[in-house]
Design an enzyme around this catalytic site. Structure first.
Site, PDB file in Angstrom:
ATOM      1  N   LYS A 173       0.864  -1.185   0.000  1.00 56.24           N
ATOM      2  CA  LYS A 173       0.000   0.000   0.000  1.00 56.24           C
ATOM      3  C   LYS A 173       0.897   1.230   0.000  1.00 56.24           C
ATOM      4  O   LYS A 173       1.479   1.592   1.004  1.00 56.24           O
ATOM      5  CB  LYS A 173      -0.932   0.050   1.210  1.00 56.24           C
ATOM      6  CG  LYS A 173      -2.063   1.053   0.935  1.00 56.24           C
ATOM      7  CD  LYS A 173      -2.625   1.739   2.148  1.00 56.24           C
ATOM      8  CE  LYS A 173      -1.791   2.796   2.757  1.00 56.24           C
ATOM      9  NZ  LYS A 173      -1.588   4.022   1.933  1.00 56.24           N
ATOM     10  N   GLU A 205      10.818   1.752   9.811  1.00 52.85           N
ATOM     11  CA  GLU A 205      11.741   2.863   9.549  1.00 52.85           C
ATOM     12  C   GLU A 205      10.941   4.137   9.719  1.00 52.85           C
ATOM     13  O   GLU A 205      10.044   4.428   8.915  1.00 52.85           O
ATOM     14  CB  GLU A 205      12.330   2.738   8.148  1.00 52.85           C
ATOM     15  CG  GLU A 205      13.238   1.519   8.071  1.00 52.85           C
ATOM     16  CD  GLU A 205      13.867   1.263   6.722  1.00 52.85           C
ATOM     17  OE1 GLU A 205      13.513   1.958   5.751  1.00 52.85           O
ATOM     18  OE2 GLU A 205      14.702   0.356   6.649  1.00 52.85           O
ATOM     19  N   CYS A 235      14.021  11.259   5.163  1.00 50.14           N
ATOM     20  CA  CYS A 235      14.069  10.978   6.602  1.00 50.14           C
ATOM     21  C   CYS A 235      15.456  11.192   7.177  1.00 50.14           C
ATOM     22  O   CYS A 235      15.604  11.388   8.374  1.00 50.14           O
ATOM     23  CB  CYS A 235      13.641   9.541   6.845  1.00 50.14           C
ATOM     24  SG  CYS A 235      14.658   8.378   5.923  1.00 50.14           S
TER      25      CYS A 235
HETATM   26  N1  LIG Z   1      13.275   5.950   8.658  1.00 52.00           N
HETATM   27  C1  LIG Z   1      13.095   5.949   7.351  1.00 52.00           C
HETATM   28  O1  LIG Z   1      13.729   5.211   6.615  1.00 52.00           O
HETATM   29  C2  LIG Z   1      12.083   6.865   6.737  1.00 52.00           C
HETATM   30  C3  LIG Z   1      12.098   7.028   5.364  1.00 52.00           C
HETATM   31  C4  LIG Z   1      11.190   7.890   4.769  1.00 52.00           C
HETATM   32  C5  LIG Z   1      10.264   8.573   5.532  1.00 52.00           C
HETATM   33  N2  LIG Z   1      10.261   8.406   6.877  1.00 52.00           N
HETATM   34  C6  LIG Z   1       9.315   9.158   7.679  1.00 52.00           C
HETATM   35  O2  LIG Z   1       8.051   9.206   7.027  1.00 52.00           O
HETATM   36  C7  LIG Z   1       7.357  10.404   7.332  1.00 52.00           C
HETATM   37  C8  LIG Z   1       6.841  11.051   6.060  1.00 52.00           C
HETATM   38  O3  LIG Z   1       6.054  10.156   5.350  1.00 52.00           O
HETATM   39  P1  LIG Z   1       4.447  10.116   5.445  1.00 52.00           P
HETATM   40  O4  LIG Z   1       3.940  11.459   5.827  1.00 52.00           O
HETATM   41  O5  LIG Z   1       3.958   9.459   4.227  1.00 52.00           O
HETATM   42  O6  LIG Z   1       4.249   9.142   6.689  1.00 52.00           O
HETATM   43  P2  LIG Z   1       2.858   8.583   7.250  1.00 52.00           P
HETATM   44  O7  LIG Z   1       3.223   7.814   8.471  1.00 52.00           O
HETATM   45  O8  LIG Z   1       1.862   9.654   7.359  1.00 52.00           O
HETATM   46  O9  LIG Z   1       2.343   7.611   6.111  1.00 52.00           O
HETATM   47  C9  LIG Z   1       3.103   6.524   5.670  1.00 52.00           C
HETATM   48  C10 LIG Z   1       2.187   5.434   5.145  1.00 52.00           C
HETATM   49  O10 LIG Z   1       1.427   4.907   6.221  1.00 52.00           O
HETATM   50  C11 LIG Z   1       0.050   4.899   5.885  1.00 52.00           C
HETATM   51  N3  LIG Z   1      -0.709   5.030   7.126  1.00 52.00           N
HETATM   52  C12 LIG Z   1      -1.033   6.158   7.791  1.00 52.00           C
HETATM   53  N4  LIG Z   1      -1.738   5.865   8.906  1.00 52.00           N
HETATM   54  C13 LIG Z   1      -1.849   4.509   8.956  1.00 52.00           C
HETATM   55  C14 LIG Z   1      -2.467   3.600   9.861  1.00 52.00           C
HETATM   56  N5  LIG Z   1      -3.084   4.007  10.965  1.00 52.00           N
HETATM   57  N6  LIG Z   1      -2.383   2.269   9.594  1.00 52.00           N
HETATM   58  C15 LIG Z   1      -1.741   1.828   8.500  1.00 52.00           C
HETATM   59  N7  LIG Z   1      -1.150   2.650   7.595  1.00 52.00           N
HETATM   60  C16 LIG Z   1      -1.197   3.979   7.822  1.00 52.00           C
HETATM   61  C17 LIG Z   1      -0.091   6.037   4.899  1.00 52.00           C
HETATM   62  O11 LIG Z   1      -1.254   5.894   4.135  1.00 52.00           O
HETATM   63  C18 LIG Z   1       1.187   5.910   4.092  1.00 52.00           C
HETATM   64  O12 LIG Z   1       1.082   4.902   3.111  1.00 52.00           O
HETATM   65  C19 LIG Z   1       8.364  11.232   8.090  1.00 52.00           C
HETATM   66  O13 LIG Z   1       8.121  11.117   9.467  1.00 52.00           O
HETATM   67  C20 LIG Z   1       9.690  10.586   7.759  1.00 52.00           C
HETATM   68  O14 LIG Z   1      10.705  10.796   8.688  1.00 52.00           O
HETATM   69  C21 LIG Z   1      11.143   7.564   7.489  1.00 52.00           C
HETATM   70  O1  LIG Z   2      13.584   9.027   3.509  1.00 52.64           O
HETATM   71  C1  LIG Z   2      14.287   8.197   4.050  1.00 52.64           C
HETATM   72  C2  LIG Z   2      15.096   7.177   3.464  1.00 52.64           C
HETATM   73  C3  LIG Z   2      16.030   7.455   2.580  1.00 52.64           C
HETATM   74  C4  LIG Z   2      16.785   6.430   1.999  1.00 52.64           C
HETATM   75  C5  LIG Z   2      17.612   6.638   1.005  1.00 52.64           C
HETATM   76  O2  LIG Z   2      17.830   7.829   0.499  1.00 52.64           O
HETATM   77  C6  LIG Z   2      18.347   5.544   0.434  1.00 52.64           C
HETATM   78  O3  LIG Z   2      18.145   4.404   0.857  1.00 52.64           O
HETATM   79  O4  LIG Z   2      19.125   5.805  -0.455  1.00 52.64           O
END
Ligand SMILES: NC(=O)c1ccc[n+]([C@@H]2O[C@H](COP(=O)([O-])OP(=O)(O)OC[C@H]3O[C@@H](n4cnc5c(N)ncnc54)[C@H](O)[C@@H]3O)[C@@H](O)[C@H]2O)c1
Ligand SMILES: O=C/C=C/C=C(\O)C(=O)O
Length: 478
Positions: free
Chosen positions: A179, A255, A289
């Site tokens: 999803k 993550e 992130c």
């Molecule tokens: N640690 C990492 O590798 C990493 C990488 C990228 C982004 N992020 C984090 O992601 C966030 C930004 O992304 P976002 O706004 O899309 O995150 P989000 O948590 O709002 O949404 C992520 C996904 O989860 C789904 N979702 C939301 N609520 C849910 C629930 N209750 N049950 C199941 N699924 C649900 C959303 O529809 C979406 O597909 C930031 O906090 C960022 O730091 C972390």
């Molecule tokens: O947004 C968070 C994760 C980033 C990851 C990378 O940019 C990568 O795996 O190259």
């Protein structure tokens, strides 16, 4: 690009639909079908059935070959993937061309290579004269797929982050229900096309679109037929998913968010540190992130660093928008909060105007702040925009304490030319990833993930294979 579900090898668009908005100008790009509980259920049932079919019987070599065909398929539709990712996110085209799409293909190749290198990951141990029972035994470990894996991905690096989980899940012989974020459904739909064309058996890869809470995401993570959940997104969403997953004790790999620190020591190559921080704070308008939001600079070089970083931030152009009007408003609310909390805004601090179609989009200015106490919400909470706060420090121990004083622990960056200091400080920083004199340099075999509120578990190389498969010990008495 029309977003569609892909369930049991069939494209369909049942369910109500919602609009897909172009963040670069606010225009409607199309509509996205919202999966119902039935759509999700169909997908899980299809994924379960596929475990018993040709995919379940396939050897490692066969799975690796399928994954290479998927990588080739992404390459063959390179231009379509670039266009879809740019349309959904508004990111600069060069970013999609050099990062998103090549990395997506690379994810499938990397795990195909890993898989083929050690087909069944079986270990054999025979320890003479050692047994808690009677006599000698031969123990060996086989790796079994987990079953149906739910993959939930965010909007910031849609294709890159979903394939980062899909590839190792398939490598281990699982089937998946994916999803993607409701904000970015297009490249996932294209990937379903590629997987369909690659001849992967029906039901191995399933895709459902829709929202998270109270919708497709929640239906999926609470589904009793799901055997594991791999999620990337906000920490608060991780909490909600964990609560939902608890009902069936479903294992999770998370993550999550970050509030990543950078430490700039006075002995650093200041050109490299400024350049690196421009990249680490402002790449993809801070919507990665791993982006730096807290910078701690040793006092003798503090003023010069702030002046140079601010000058570079003011010069930036050609940057992309925030993903949505809602996220733009959230970032701007932090810009206002920073001022209320007493920040000095040394660069940016508002929304730009361009005098063209971008004024209908969701842009914010690259922003550099100083002067806030460590207790300020602006310094503690993840903003996820092109903004960092810069504060001075006087001693190495103090810098380590400042870096660690956070509920998050994803990534950090140390800028120093002192080799001993780099080795001394790096293991003391409470983050899953520590970069020294670089940022976001990624070897896909290394462990990737966060500590504290930034996640659970590690992905990358063998670490992913460990999560996406179950070790089973077989013990034979001799
Ligand atoms: N640690 C990492 O590798 C990493 C990488 C990228 C982004 N992020 C984090 O992601 C966030 C930004 O992304 P976002 O706004 O899309 O995150 P989000 O948590 O709002 O949404 C992520 C996904 O989860 C789904 N979702 C939301 N609520 C849910 C629930 N209750 N049950 C199941 N699924 C649900 C959303 O529809 C979406 O597909 C930031 O906090 C960022 O730091 C972390
Ligand atoms: O947004 C968070 C994760 C980033 C990851 C990378 O940019 C990568 O795996 O190259």
């Amino acid at each position: 690009m029309k977003a569609e579900h892909y369930v049991g090898g069939v494209f369909r668009s049942d369910g109500a639909s919602f609009p897909l908005i172009d963040p670069a100008n606010g225009a409607e790009l199309g509509t996205v079908p919202e999966a119902t509980r039935e759509t999700v259920d169909d997908a899980v049932v299809a994924a379960k059935a596929a475990l018993k079919g040709a995919w379940g019987a396939a050897g490692a070599e066969e799975r690796a070959a399928a994954m290479r065909r998927i990588a080739d398929g992404i390459q063959a539709r390179f231009e379509e993937f670039v266009e879809a990712e740019v349309a959904d996110t508004g990111r600069p085209r060069a970013f999609a061309e050099t990062v998103d799409v090549p990395r997506a293909a690379g994810n499938f190749r990397a795990y195909a290579d890993l898989l083929y290198g050690r087909p069944e990951r079986a270990y054999t141990t025979r320890i003479p004269g050692w047994s808690t029972g009677t006599g000698e035994a031969l123990s060996y470990t086989v790796r079994r797929p987990l079953g149906v894996v739910a993959i939930i991905s965010p909007w910031n690096l849609p294709l890159l982050l979903s394939t980062w989980k899909i590839a190792p899940a398939l490598a281990c012989g699982n089937t998946v229900v994916v999803k993607p974020s409701e904000e970015t459904p297009s490249t996932a739909t294209l990937l379903a096309r590629v997987i369909d064309e690659a001849g992967v058996p029906d039901g191995v890869f399933n895709l459902v679109h829709g929202h998270g809470a109270g919708a497709a995401g929640e239906f999926l993570t609470g589904h009793p037929g799901v055997d594991a959940i791999a999620f990337t997104g906000e920490s608060a969403t991780g909490t909600a998913i964990m609560r939902n997953a608890a009902a069936h004790v479903t294992p999770v790999s998370f993550e999550l968010g970050g509030k990543n620190p950078a430490l700039v020591f006075a002995d650093a190559d200041l050109d490299a540190a400024v350049d690196g921080t421009v990249r680490s704070s402002f790449t993809h308008s801070g919507q990665i992130c791993l982006c730096t939001e807290r910078v701690y600079v040793e006092r003798p070089v503090f003023d010069e660093f702030v002046e140079r970083l601010a000058a570079r931030a003011k010069e930036l152009d050609g940057y992309g928008p925030m993903i949505s009007a809602e996220h733009r408003d959230k970032v701007l609310s932090y810009y206002r909060l920073a001022k209320e909390e007493g920040a000095t805004v040394v660069a940016g601090g508002g929304a730009p105007t361009f005098g063209d179609a971008r004024d209908g989009g969701f842009y914010v200015e690259p922003t550099v702040l100083t002067g806030l106490p460590e207790t300020a919400r602006t310094v503690r909470e993840e903003i996820f925009g092109p903004v960092c706060h810069v504060a001075p420090f006087d001693a190495e121990d103090e810098a380590v304490d400042l870096a660690n004083d956070s509920p998050y622990g994803l990534a950090s960056t140390i800028w120093t030319t002192n080799l001993s200091r780099a080795h001394r400080v790096a293991p003391r920083i409470e983050t899953g990833i520590v970069w020294v004199n670089c940022w976001n340099l990624r070897d896909l075999r290394t462990p990737f993930g966060g500590v504290k509120a930034s996640g659970i578990g590690r992905e990358g190389g063998e670490y992913s294979l460990d999560f996406f498969s179950e070790p089973v010990n077989v013990c034979i008495q001799i």
